[in-house]
Design a protein around this motif. Sequence first.
Motif, short mmCIF file in Angstrom:
data_model
loop_
_atom_site.label_atom_id
_atom_site.label_comp_id
_atom_site.label_asym_id
_atom_site.label_seq_id
_atom_site.Cartn_x
_atom_site.Cartn_y
_atom_site.Cartn_z
N LEU A 43 0.82 -1.20 0.00
CA LEU A 43 0.00 0.00 0.00
C LEU A 43 0.86 1.26 0.00
O LEU A 43 1.99 1.25 0.52
CB LEU A 43 -0.90 0.01 1.24
CG LEU A 43 -1.97 -1.07 1.26
CD1 LEU A 43 -2.61 -1.12 2.63
CD2 LEU A 43 -3.02 -0.82 0.20
N LEU A 84 -8.68 1.34 -8.85
CA LEU A 84 -7.40 0.94 -8.27
C LEU A 84 -7.32 -0.57 -8.22
O LEU A 84 -8.32 -1.25 -7.98
CB LEU A 84 -7.26 1.50 -6.85
CG LEU A 84 -7.05 3.00 -6.73
CD1 LEU A 84 -7.48 3.49 -5.36
CD2 LEU A 84 -5.58 3.35 -6.96
N ALA A 88 -3.56 -1.54 -4.46
CA ALA A 88 -3.40 -0.08 -4.57
C ALA A 88 -2.08 0.33 -5.21
O ALA A 88 -1.63 1.45 -5.04
CB ALA A 88 -3.57 0.60 -3.21
N THR A 106 1.13 4.19 -8.28
CA THR A 106 0.84 5.00 -7.08
C THR A 106 2.08 5.21 -6.23
O THR A 106 2.08 6.07 -5.35
CB THR A 106 -0.26 4.32 -6.23
OG1 THR A 106 0.18 3.01 -5.86
CG2 THR A 106 -1.56 4.23 -7.00
N THR A 336 -7.65 4.57 -1.91
CA THR A 336 -6.85 3.46 -1.40
C THR A 336 -7.35 3.14 0.01
O THR A 336 -7.96 3.98 0.68
CB THR A 336 -5.35 3.81 -1.34
OG1 THR A 336 -5.14 4.86 -0.38
CG2 THR A 336 -4.84 4.25 -2.70
#
Length: 472
Positions: A43, A84, A88, A106, A336
Amino acid sequence: MSSQAALRPPRRSAVRRRFTALLASATLAFAGLTALAAPATALPPAPLAYVVNNGSNTVSVVDITTNTVTATVPVGDGPSGVTLTPDAAKAYVPNANANSVSVISTATNTVTATVAVGSSPFGAAATPDGSRVYVTNYLSNSVSVISTATDTVVATVPVGAQPVSIAAAPDGSRIYVGNSNSASVSVISTATNTVTGTAPADKPNGVAVSPDGSRLYVSGQNTSVTTVIDTATNTVVTTVPVGSFPFGVAVSPDGSRVYITNLSGNSVSVIDTATNTVTTTVPVGSSPIGVAAASDGSRVYVTNLDSNSVSVIDTATNTVTTTVPVGSSPQAVALTPIVAAPSAADIAVGVTAQPHLGILVPYLTYTLKANNTGPGAVGSATVTATLPNGATSTNLSAGCTVTGNKVTCAYGPIANGASVNKTFRVPLHLLTLGHVTVTGVRTASSPTDPNPANDTASATCTAISLILVTCP
């Protein structure tokens, strides 16, 4: 029917003029139409909102902890949607005027690939396993299937007229596509990438699936209702009257609420899924279109097409608590996951001593205290006591073992604010006269101990003789 007529809001509305102009330039966005990505590994460092700005050809990256824009990513012409991947790691942005999808990393907030798709792509949804992204092609009456491993189109699925909205079933077996210029939702099997069924809905704008996969919620552009569909039978359960020209749809993570943006009503309708009724209507910015719910259920993010902003709704009070300025004509938004900070529990170690004197068997009792000062509960812990060389230990509490001059005590769960004591004895003899110091150290614990400063403690007794001992 023309695309403009198919998606026309009420007459004499300022929204209608704005909306029609967007369609004429093929830049209408169909946002808030995808399921939230599920929490996973890899993440980004903070929970983020990716907001597609149709008029700016950019994506605003908003830190939803502070509700501030932290980056702006240039994408293709007429970006209209966003989804997404579940980890993520990537954001996929359909560009309606460029017939392409921009792939954003990202980690760097840069476009790493551009994928050619059908004509006027709008909505996008990632499968729960992250292997594919499905993109609606508004003017091609089809859905492009993108492999996320290669960022190439691996299949094209014919669907109904002018598909816009799209959502994935939580188990990944089906994709739901709202066909805006027909009275249907196409159901695609992800195993075969073919349409295996249709569900009735009058000119659907937005679609979203309940977390358990049993219900599909569809906003209808002509009827100002949200249609509730049983996904087991693809039949209508009921319709719920909402605001004017409903568009985006988002379901709360617990499935108890559905949020509908009312494009011509400048509001969001909140539906109670237990009763299928609107319980409140929240005023937001001008021409709200996209919507997404935070993964912890605390907030809902709404893109305001004509306000160039995002409204942040507190779901506990159903009020707008923050408005975030973004780019021009924000239309799509994806979030996210909000990942809870790792739990922690601080163990403060304590050591105390008590002499027990007598002619036959004098000894010292040492107590190892594990005090949990929080904030979380202790799952397990280990405290090791080191005795002077030559000293021995007896009468150990349950969970304690001895190896040489070390006593190791294992502790089970300890609630926040509670403490647990373990004891053992150190027999006194002529070789232990003098200072008898025992030092206790936390050597392991779960969850993480955030404060090592209180992990160690000592107690020293002074044995002048076998019958004269002082302890603190």
